[in-house]
Write a protein that holds these residues in place. Structure first.
Motif, short mmCIF file in Angstrom:
data_model
loop_
_atom_site.label_atom_id
_atom_site.label_comp_id
_atom_site.label_asym_id
_atom_site.label_seq_id
_atom_site.Cartn_x
_atom_site.Cartn_y
_atom_site.Cartn_z
N LEU A 7 0.84 -1.20 0.00
CA LEU A 7 0.00 0.00 0.00
C LEU A 7 0.88 1.25 0.00
O LEU A 7 1.69 1.45 0.91
N CYS A 10 -1.08 5.80 2.97
CA CYS A 10 -1.77 5.05 4.03
C CYS A 10 -2.74 5.94 4.81
O CYS A 10 -2.91 5.77 6.02
N GLY A 14 -6.77 4.76 1.66
CA GLY A 14 -5.85 3.64 1.45
C GLY A 14 -6.07 2.55 2.49
O GLY A 14 -6.20 1.37 2.16
N ARG A 15 -6.13 3.00 3.73
CA ARG A 15 -6.30 2.06 4.85
C ARG A 15 -7.62 1.31 4.75
O ARG A 15 -7.68 0.09 4.88
N LEU A 33 4.08 -1.30 3.32
CA LEU A 33 3.49 0.04 3.33
C LEU A 33 4.54 1.07 2.94
O LEU A 33 5.73 0.89 3.23
N ASP A 35 4.44 5.50 3.20
CA ASP A 35 3.78 6.80 3.32
C ASP A 35 4.79 7.71 4.03
O ASP A 35 5.38 7.30 5.04
N SER A 40 0.22 8.35 9.44
CA SER A 40 -0.57 7.44 8.58
C SER A 40 -0.01 6.03 8.64
O SER A 40 -0.76 5.05 8.66
N VAL A 41 1.32 5.93 8.67
CA VAL A 41 1.95 4.60 8.73
C VAL A 41 1.54 3.90 10.02
O VAL A 41 1.10 2.73 10.00
N THR A 44 -2.05 2.77 10.08
CA THR A 44 -2.30 1.64 9.17
C THR A 44 -1.70 0.36 9.72
O THR A 44 -2.33 -0.71 9.67
N ARG A 45 -0.50 0.45 10.27
CA ARG A 45 0.11 -0.75 10.89
C ARG A 45 -0.81 -1.30 11.98
O ARG A 45 -0.99 -2.50 12.11
#
Ligand code: NAD
Length: 389
Positions: A7, A10, A14-15, A33, A35, A40-41, A44-45
Protein backbone atom coordinates in the motif's frame (compact mmCIF):
# COMPACT_ATOMS: atom_id res chain seq x y z
CA UNK A 1 -0.67 -16.03 1.75
CA UNK A 2 -0.93 -16.22 -2.06
CA UNK A 3 -1.11 -12.55 -3.00
CA UNK A 4 0.97 -9.84 -1.32
CA UNK A 5 -0.41 -6.31 -1.37
CA UNK A 6 1.76 -3.22 -0.98
CA UNK A 7 0.00 0.00 0.00
CA UNK A 8 1.37 3.40 -1.08
CA UNK A 9 -0.46 6.23 0.66
CA UNK A 10 -1.77 5.05 4.03
CA UNK A 11 -4.39 7.72 4.76
CA UNK A 12 -8.11 7.20 5.26
CA UNK A 13 -8.98 5.73 1.87
CA UNK A 14 -5.85 3.64 1.45
CA UNK A 15 -6.30 2.06 4.85
CA UNK A 16 -10.04 1.43 4.47
CA UNK A 17 -9.86 -0.20 1.07
CA UNK A 18 -6.72 -2.27 1.76
CA UNK A 19 -8.47 -3.63 4.86
CA UNK A 20 -11.71 -4.37 2.99
CA UNK A 21 -9.82 -6.17 0.21
CA UNK A 22 -7.54 -8.23 2.47
CA UNK A 23 -10.52 -9.19 4.64
CA UNK A 24 -12.17 -10.81 1.63
CA UNK A 25 -9.93 -13.90 1.62
CA UNK A 26 -7.16 -15.36 3.83
CA UNK A 27 -4.95 -15.74 0.74
CA UNK A 28 -4.74 -11.93 0.45
CA UNK A 29 -2.44 -10.01 2.79
CA UNK A 30 -1.13 -6.46 3.09
CA UNK A 31 2.61 -7.08 3.44
CA UNK A 32 4.19 -3.67 2.84
CA UNK A 33 3.49 0.04 3.33
CA UNK A 34 4.92 3.35 2.22
CA UNK A 35 3.78 6.80 3.32
CA UNK A 36 5.98 9.80 4.18
CA UNK A 37 3.70 10.73 7.11
CA UNK A 38 4.48 8.55 10.17
CA UNK A 39 0.98 9.18 11.58
CA UNK A 40 -0.57 7.44 8.58
CA UNK A 41 1.95 4.60 8.73
CA UNK A 42 1.29 3.97 12.42
CA UNK A 43 -2.49 4.12 12.05
CA UNK A 44 -2.30 1.64 9.17
CA UNK A 45 0.11 -0.75 10.89
CA UNK A 46 -2.29 -0.82 13.83
CA UNK A 47 -5.13 -1.82 11.49
CA UNK A 48 -3.62 -5.19 10.57
CA UNK A 49 -2.94 -8.20 12.80
CA UNK A 50 0.15 -9.23 10.82
CA UNK A 51 1.99 -5.94 10.89
CA UNK A 52 3.21 -5.05 7.38
CA UNK A 53 6.80 -3.92 6.83
CA UNK A 54 7.42 -0.26 6.10
CA UNK A 55 9.47 0.90 3.11
CA UNK A 56 11.38 4.15 2.83
CA UNK A 57 10.24 4.95 -0.72
CA UNK A 58 7.53 3.98 -3.17
CA UNK A 59 10.26 2.58 -5.47
CA UNK A 60 11.49 0.25 -2.72
CA UNK A 61 7.95 -0.99 -2.13
CA UNK A 62 7.51 -1.60 -5.87
CA UNK A 63 10.68 -3.71 -5.90
CA UNK A 64 9.63 -5.81 -2.87
CA UNK A 65 9.52 -9.44 -4.13
CA UNK A 66 6.63 -10.31 -1.80
CA UNK A 67 4.43 -7.60 -3.32
CA UNK A 68 2.25 -8.77 -6.22
CA UNK A 69 -0.29 -5.92 -6.25
CA UNK A 70 0.43 -2.27 -5.46
CA UNK A 71 -2.50 -0.23 -4.16
CA UNK A 72 -2.00 3.54 -4.52
CA UNK A 73 -3.93 6.06 -2.40
CA UNK A 74 -1.45 8.92 -2.12
CA UNK A 75 -2.03 12.54 -3.14
CA UNK A 76 -3.26 12.75 -6.72
CA UNK A 77 -0.09 14.40 -8.06
CA UNK A 78 1.88 11.23 -7.21
CA UNK A 79 -0.48 8.62 -8.69
CA UNK A 80 1.03 8.39 -12.18
CA UNK A 81 4.69 8.32 -11.10
CA UNK A 82 4.00 5.66 -8.47
CA UNK A 83 1.85 3.53 -10.78
CA UNK A 84 4.52 3.65 -13.50
CA UNK A 85 7.21 2.49 -11.05
CA UNK A 86 4.96 -0.38 -9.91
CA UNK A 87 4.04 -1.52 -13.45
CA UNK A 88 7.69 -1.30 -14.53
CA UNK A 89 8.58 -3.49 -11.55
CA UNK A 90 6.09 -6.10 -12.84
CA UNK A 91 3.33 -5.47 -10.29
CA UNK A 92 -0.42 -5.25 -10.85
CA UNK A 93 -1.83 -1.87 -9.85
CA UNK A 94 -4.95 -0.57 -8.17
CA UNK A 95 -4.83 3.23 -8.27
CA UNK A 96 -7.19 5.64 -6.59
CA UNK A 97 -8.88 8.29 -8.71
CA UNK A 98 -8.01 10.52 -10.46
CA UNK A 99 -5.53 8.82 -12.77
CA UNK A 100 -3.24 11.86 -12.83
CA UNK A 101 -3.33 15.64 -12.46
CA UNK A 102 -1.74 16.35 -15.87
CA UNK A 103 -2.46 14.83 -19.27
CA UNK A 104 1.27 14.14 -19.95
CA UNK A 105 1.44 12.07 -16.74
CA UNK A 106 -1.70 10.15 -17.65
CA UNK A 107 -0.28 9.33 -21.09
CA UNK A 108 3.07 8.26 -19.63
CA UNK A 109 1.15 5.93 -17.34
CA UNK A 110 -0.73 4.59 -20.37
CA UNK A 111 2.60 3.77 -22.04
CA UNK A 112 3.81 1.96 -18.92
CA UNK A 113 0.59 -0.05 -18.79
CA UNK A 114 0.73 -0.89 -22.49
CA UNK A 115 4.29 -2.22 -22.21
CA UNK A 116 3.30 -4.32 -19.16
CA UNK A 117 1.23 -7.48 -18.98
CA UNK A 118 -0.35 -6.43 -15.69
CA UNK A 119 -3.80 -5.41 -14.46
CA UNK A 120 -4.59 -1.76 -13.90
CA UNK A 121 -7.74 -0.96 -11.90
CA UNK A 122 -8.94 2.52 -10.97
CA UNK A 123 -10.93 3.49 -7.87
CA UNK A 124 -14.16 4.73 -9.43
CA UNK A 125 -16.12 3.50 -6.44
CA UNK A 126 -19.49 4.70 -7.75
CA UNK A 127 -19.29 2.28 -10.70
CA UNK A 128 -19.67 -0.46 -8.10
CA UNK A 129 -22.66 1.09 -6.32
CA UNK A 130 -25.96 -0.71 -6.82
CA UNK A 131 -27.65 2.69 -7.22
CA UNK A 132 -25.76 3.50 -10.42
CA UNK A 133 -25.78 -0.08 -11.69
CA UNK A 134 -29.60 -0.04 -11.56
CA UNK A 135 -29.78 3.26 -13.45
CA UNK A 136 -27.27 2.14 -16.06
CA UNK A 137 -29.04 -1.16 -16.61
CA UNK A 138 -32.35 0.67 -17.22
CA UNK A 139 -30.81 3.10 -19.69
CA UNK A 140 -29.04 0.31 -21.57
CA UNK A 141 -32.22 -1.78 -21.72
CA UNK A 142 -33.99 1.14 -23.42
CA UNK A 143 -36.39 1.99 -20.56
CA UNK A 144 -36.18 5.73 -21.29
CA UNK A 145 -35.34 5.48 -25.00
CA UNK A 146 -32.41 7.52 -26.31
CA UNK A 147 -30.82 9.79 -23.71
CA UNK A 148 -31.39 13.36 -24.93
CA UNK A 149 -30.42 15.65 -22.04
CA UNK A 150 -29.58 15.42 -18.37
CA UNK A 151 -28.69 17.30 -15.21
CA UNK A 152 -26.12 16.04 -12.73
CA UNK A 153 -24.90 17.50 -9.46
CA UNK A 154 -22.68 16.89 -6.46
CA UNK A 155 -23.30 19.22 -3.53
CA UNK A 156 -21.39 18.61 -0.31
CA UNK A 157 -22.46 18.89 3.31
CA UNK A 158 -20.60 21.86 4.85
CA UNK A 159 -18.24 19.76 7.01
CA UNK A 160 -17.30 17.66 3.99
CA UNK A 161 -16.60 20.89 2.10
CA UNK A 162 -14.61 22.23 5.06
CA UNK A 163 -12.50 19.07 5.12
CA UNK A 164 -11.59 19.38 1.44
CA UNK A 165 -10.90 23.11 1.72
CA UNK A 166 -8.65 22.52 4.75
CA UNK A 167 -6.45 19.62 3.65
CA UNK A 168 -4.00 18.88 0.80
CA UNK A 169 -6.90 18.93 -1.67
CA UNK A 170 -7.14 22.74 -1.46
CA UNK A 171 -4.01 23.12 -3.64
CA UNK A 172 -4.06 22.33 -7.33
CA UNK A 173 -0.42 21.26 -7.56
CA UNK A 174 -1.16 18.45 -5.06
CA UNK A 175 -4.70 17.40 -5.93
CA UNK A 176 -5.58 18.94 -9.29
CA UNK A 177 -8.68 21.11 -9.42
CA UNK A 178 -11.71 20.43 -7.23
CA UNK A 179 -13.52 19.12 -10.30
CA UNK A 180 -10.74 16.64 -11.12
CA UNK A 181 -10.25 15.54 -7.52
CA UNK A 182 -13.85 15.18 -6.42
CA UNK A 183 -16.05 15.09 -9.53
CA UNK A 184 -13.95 12.81 -11.77
CA UNK A 185 -16.38 10.13 -10.49
CA UNK A 186 -19.32 12.10 -11.84
CA UNK A 187 -17.71 12.64 -15.23
CA UNK A 188 -17.00 8.91 -15.37
CA UNK A 189 -20.67 8.23 -14.58
CA UNK A 190 -21.71 10.61 -17.36
CA UNK A 191 -19.48 8.73 -19.82
CA UNK A 192 -20.96 5.44 -18.67
CA UNK A 193 -24.60 6.55 -18.78
CA UNK A 194 -24.29 8.14 -22.24
CA UNK A 195 -21.96 5.46 -23.63
CA UNK A 196 -20.20 8.49 -25.01
CA UNK A 197 -17.81 11.31 -24.14
CA UNK A 198 -17.99 15.11 -24.24
CA UNK A 199 -17.54 16.88 -27.58
CA UNK A 200 -17.67 20.47 -26.27
CA UNK A 201 -17.63 21.89 -22.74
CA UNK A 202 -17.97 25.22 -20.95
CA UNK A 203 -17.66 26.08 -17.27
CA UNK A 204 -18.39 28.91 -14.82
CA UNK A 205 -17.14 28.69 -11.25
CA UNK A 206 -15.62 30.56 -8.35
CA UNK A 207 -14.39 30.56 -4.78
CA UNK A 208 -17.22 32.38 -3.02
CA UNK A 209 -17.57 30.78 0.41
CA UNK A 210 -14.27 29.39 1.70
CA UNK A 211 -12.44 32.74 1.90
CA UNK A 212 -11.14 34.62 4.97
CA UNK A 213 -14.09 37.07 4.72
CA UNK A 214 -16.49 34.23 5.53
CA UNK A 215 -14.58 32.73 8.47
CA UNK A 216 -17.27 34.09 10.80
CA UNK A 217 -19.52 31.27 9.51
CA UNK A 218 -17.63 28.94 11.89
CA UNK A 219 -18.83 30.92 14.89
CA UNK A 220 -22.26 31.66 13.43
CA UNK A 221 -23.02 27.95 12.95
CA UNK A 222 -21.39 26.98 16.26
CA UNK A 223 -20.33 23.56 17.51
CA UNK A 224 -21.65 20.01 17.21
CA UNK A 225 -22.74 17.86 20.18
CA UNK A 226 -19.09 16.80 20.68
CA UNK A 227 -17.88 20.38 20.92
CA UNK A 228 -16.22 20.42 17.49
CA UNK A 229 -16.26 23.59 15.40
CA UNK A 230 -18.48 23.84 12.33
CA UNK A 231 -16.62 22.83 9.14
CA UNK A 232 -14.13 20.72 11.15
CA UNK A 233 -15.98 17.50 11.99
CA UNK A 234 -15.23 15.31 8.94
CA UNK A 235 -13.12 12.24 9.83
CA UNK A 236 -9.50 12.17 8.62
CA UNK A 237 -6.14 13.78 9.25
CA UNK A 238 -6.70 17.16 10.93
CA UNK A 239 -6.43 19.87 8.31
CA UNK A 240 -6.03 23.64 8.24
CA UNK A 241 -8.75 26.18 8.84
CA UNK A 242 -10.82 25.86 5.62
CA UNK A 243 -11.22 29.64 5.31
CA UNK A 244 -7.52 30.40 4.65
CA UNK A 245 -6.47 32.51 1.65
CA UNK A 246 -3.85 30.10 0.29
CA UNK A 247 -6.13 27.73 -1.63
CA UNK A 248 -6.40 27.82 -5.43
CA UNK A 249 -9.42 25.60 -6.07
CA UNK A 250 -13.08 26.56 -6.60
CA UNK A 251 -15.92 25.90 -4.19
CA UNK A 252 -18.78 26.12 -6.69
CA UNK A 253 -18.97 25.39 -10.38
CA UNK A 254 -21.60 25.02 -13.09
CA UNK A 255 -20.59 23.32 -16.32
CA UNK A 256 -22.22 22.62 -19.68
CA UNK A 257 -21.42 19.55 -21.73
CA UNK A 258 -22.41 18.31 -25.17
CA UNK A 259 -21.63 14.63 -25.80
CA UNK A 260 -20.59 12.89 -29.02
CA UNK A 261 -23.85 10.89 -28.72
CA UNK A 262 -25.75 14.18 -29.04
CA UNK A 263 -26.84 14.23 -25.38
CA UNK A 264 -26.46 17.55 -23.54
CA UNK A 265 -25.89 18.02 -19.83
CA UNK A 266 -25.33 20.42 -16.98
CA UNK A 267 -23.09 19.60 -14.05
CA UNK A 268 -23.31 21.61 -10.83
CA UNK A 269 -21.14 21.30 -7.74
CA UNK A 270 -21.03 23.28 -4.49
CA UNK A 271 -18.98 22.56 -1.35
CA UNK A 272 -21.19 24.34 1.18
CA UNK A 273 -24.63 22.87 0.66
CA UNK A 274 -27.59 22.97 3.01
CA UNK A 275 -28.97 19.95 1.14
CA UNK A 276 -26.21 17.52 0.08
CA UNK A 277 -27.05 15.62 -3.09
CA UNK A 278 -25.56 13.48 -5.81
CA UNK A 279 -28.47 13.71 -8.18
CA UNK A 280 -29.22 12.90 -11.80
CA UNK A 281 -32.24 13.85 -13.88
CA UNK A 282 -32.00 11.96 -17.15
CA UNK A 283 -34.45 12.67 -19.98
CA UNK A 284 -34.81 10.22 -22.84
CA UNK A 285 -37.06 10.03 -25.90
CA UNK A 286 -39.38 7.60 -24.06
CA UNK A 287 -39.06 8.42 -20.38
CA UNK A 288 -37.04 9.91 -17.55
CA UNK A 289 -35.05 8.85 -14.50
CA UNK A 290 -34.65 11.02 -11.41
CA UNK A 291 -32.19 9.70 -8.84
CA UNK A 292 -30.26 10.87 -5.80
CA UNK A 293 -27.50 8.72 -4.31
CA UNK A 294 -27.56 10.55 -0.97
CA UNK A 295 -31.30 10.02 -0.48
CA UNK A 296 -31.12 6.53 -2.02
CA UNK A 297 -34.00 7.28 -4.40
CA UNK A 298 -34.47 6.27 -8.03
CA UNK A 299 -37.69 7.03 -9.92
CA UNK A 300 -38.41 6.10 -13.50
CA UNK A 301 -41.43 7.19 -15.50
CA UNK A 302 -42.20 6.25 -19.08
CA UNK A 303 -43.68 8.94 -21.28
CA UNK A 304 -47.36 8.18 -21.91
CA UNK A 305 -50.92 8.71 -20.71
CA UNK A 306 -51.49 7.52 -17.17
CA UNK A 307 -47.96 6.23 -16.60
CA UNK A 308 -46.72 6.18 -13.03
CA UNK A 309 -43.37 6.49 -11.30
CA UNK A 310 -41.61 3.17 -10.90
CA UNK A 311 -39.42 3.11 -7.77
CA UNK A 312 -36.01 1.46 -8.03
CA UNK A 313 -34.68 2.85 -4.73
CA UNK A 314 -31.49 1.51 -3.23
CA UNK A 315 -30.90 2.73 0.29
CA UNK A 316 -27.25 1.77 0.78
CA UNK A 317 -26.28 3.65 3.88
CA UNK A 318 -23.14 5.55 2.83
CA UNK A 319 -22.02 8.33 0.51
CA UNK A 320 -20.59 5.84 -1.96
CA UNK A 321 -23.81 3.83 -2.17
CA UNK A 322 -22.08 0.73 -0.81
CA UNK A 323 -19.62 0.86 -3.73
CA UNK A 324 -16.52 0.40 -1.56
CA UNK A 325 -17.64 -3.06 -0.46
CA UNK A 326 -18.43 -4.24 -3.98
CA UNK A 327 -15.21 -2.74 -5.33
CA UNK A 328 -13.27 -4.59 -2.62
CA UNK A 329 -15.06 -7.83 -3.52
CA UNK A 330 -14.37 -7.51 -7.27
CA UNK A 331 -10.80 -6.34 -6.74
CA UNK A 332 -10.09 -9.23 -4.36
CA UNK A 333 -11.51 -11.67 -6.93
CA UNK A 334 -9.27 -10.17 -9.62
CA UNK A 335 -6.23 -10.49 -7.33
CA UNK A 336 -7.07 -14.17 -6.95
CA UNK A 337 -7.38 -14.62 -10.70
CA UNK A 338 -11.16 -14.42 -11.10
CA UNK A 339 -12.35 -11.69 -13.46
CA UNK A 340 -11.39 -8.07 -14.00
CA UNK A 341 -13.14 -5.12 -12.32
CA UNK A 342 -15.22 -2.93 -14.62
CA UNK A 343 -13.01 0.15 -14.55
CA UNK A 344 -9.42 0.49 -15.56
CA UNK A 345 -7.02 2.71 -17.42
CA UNK A 346 -9.35 3.72 -20.29
CA UNK A 347 -12.08 4.92 -17.92
CA UNK A 348 -9.50 6.73 -15.77
CA UNK A 349 -8.01 8.47 -18.79
CA UNK A 350 -11.37 9.45 -20.28
CA UNK A 351 -12.51 11.01 -17.04
CA UNK A 352 -9.19 12.84 -16.64
CA UNK A 353 -9.43 14.22 -20.18
CA UNK A 354 -13.00 15.47 -19.62
CA UNK A 355 -12.14 17.08 -16.27
CA UNK A 356 -9.01 18.75 -17.66
CA UNK A 357 -11.01 20.10 -20.60
CA UNK A 358 -13.60 21.54 -18.19
CA UNK A 359 -10.74 23.08 -16.18
CA UNK A 360 -9.36 24.60 -19.36
CA UNK A 361 -12.81 25.99 -20.26
CA UNK A 362 -13.03 27.45 -16.76
CA UNK A 363 -9.52 28.92 -16.74
CA UNK A 364 -9.71 30.37 -20.23
CA UNK A 365 -13.38 31.43 -20.16
CA UNK A 366 -14.24 29.73 -23.43
CA UNK A 367 -15.93 26.71 -24.95
CA UNK A 368 -13.39 23.90 -25.36
CA UNK A 369 -13.67 21.54 -28.32
CA UNK A 370 -12.44 18.10 -27.24
CA UNK A 371 -12.07 16.53 -30.71
CA UNK A 372 -8.30 17.20 -30.97
CA UNK A 373 -7.75 15.97 -27.42
CA UNK A 374 -9.61 12.70 -27.97
CA UNK A 375 -7.63 12.25 -31.18
CA UNK A 376 -4.39 12.77 -29.24
CA UNK A 377 -5.24 10.15 -26.61
CA UNK A 378 -6.88 7.61 -28.97
CA UNK A 379 -3.88 5.22 -28.92
CA UNK A 380 -3.74 5.27 -25.14
CA UNK A 381 -7.47 4.52 -24.86
CA UNK A 382 -7.08 1.35 -26.90
CA UNK A 383 -5.78 -0.49 -23.87
CA UNK A 384 -2.79 -2.40 -22.68
CA UNK A 385 -1.62 -4.77 -20.00
CA UNK A 386 -3.38 -8.02 -19.32
CA UNK A 387 -6.78 -6.33 -19.62
CA UNK A 388 -6.34 -5.61 -23.35
CA UNK A 389 -9.48 -6.78 -25.13
N1 NAD B 1 -12.64 6.31 -4.59
C1 NAD B 1 -13.10 7.14 -3.70
O1 NAD B 1 -14.29 7.24 -3.52
C2 NAD B 1 -12.16 8.00 -2.91
C3 NAD B 1 -12.58 8.62 -1.74
C4 NAD B 1 -11.66 9.39 -1.02
C5 NAD B 1 -10.38 9.55 -1.50
N2 NAD B 1 -10.01 8.94 -2.67
C6 NAD B 1 -8.65 9.11 -3.21
O2 NAD B 1 -7.75 8.41 -2.36
C7 NAD B 1 -6.52 9.11 -2.28
C8 NAD B 1 -6.21 9.38 -0.83
O3 NAD B 1 -7.23 10.17 -0.26
P1 NAD B 1 -7.54 10.15 1.30
O4 NAD B 1 -8.91 10.67 1.46
O5 NAD B 1 -7.20 8.84 1.86
O6 NAD B 1 -6.53 11.26 1.81
P2 NAD B 1 -5.65 11.24 3.15
O7 NAD B 1 -5.14 12.61 3.32
O8 NAD B 1 -6.41 10.61 4.25
O9 NAD B 1 -4.45 10.27 2.77
C9 NAD B 1 -3.47 10.60 1.83
C10 NAD B 1 -2.17 9.96 2.27
O10 NAD B 1 -1.21 10.12 1.23
C11 NAD B 1 0.04 10.32 1.87
N3 NAD B 1 1.04 10.84 0.95
C12 NAD B 1 1.36 12.12 0.65
N4 NAD B 1 2.37 12.15 -0.22
C13 NAD B 1 2.72 10.86 -0.49
C14 NAD B 1 3.68 10.24 -1.33
N5 NAD B 1 4.53 10.94 -2.07
N6 NAD B 1 3.71 8.89 -1.37
C15 NAD B 1 2.86 8.16 -0.62
N7 NAD B 1 1.93 8.68 0.19
C16 NAD B 1 1.86 10.03 0.25
C17 NAD B 1 -0.29 11.26 3.02
O11 NAD B 1 0.74 11.29 3.98
C18 NAD B 1 -1.58 10.63 3.53
O12 NAD B 1 -1.32 9.65 4.52
C19 NAD B 1 -6.69 10.36 -3.13
O13 NAD B 1 -6.16 10.10 -4.41
C20 NAD B 1 -8.18 10.54 -3.22
O14 NAD B 1 -8.57 11.19 -4.41
C21 NAD B 1 -10.86 8.16 -3.35
Amino acid sequence: MDVGIGLIGCGVMGRVLAKLVSNRDPRLAVVALYDPDPRSVEATRATFDDVPRVHRSHQALAQDPEVDWVMIASWNCFHAEQAIAALDAGKHVFCQKPLATRLEDALALGEAWQRSDRHFVIGFTLRFAEHYRRIHERIRSGAIGRLVSFEQNETLEFNHGGYIMGDWRRLRHQAGTFLLEKCCHDLDLAHWMTGSRPRRVASFGGLDVFTPQNESLIEKIGRDENGRDAYRTWPGLVGENPFTADKDILDNQVALLEFESGARATFHTNCNAGIPERRMLLNGTEGAIRADLVAGTIELRRIGFGTENERLDDTSPDLHGGGDLVLAEELAACMLGHGVPAVGFAEGLASTVSCLALDQAQDEGRVVDLAPIWQRVEGALEGGGVDRS
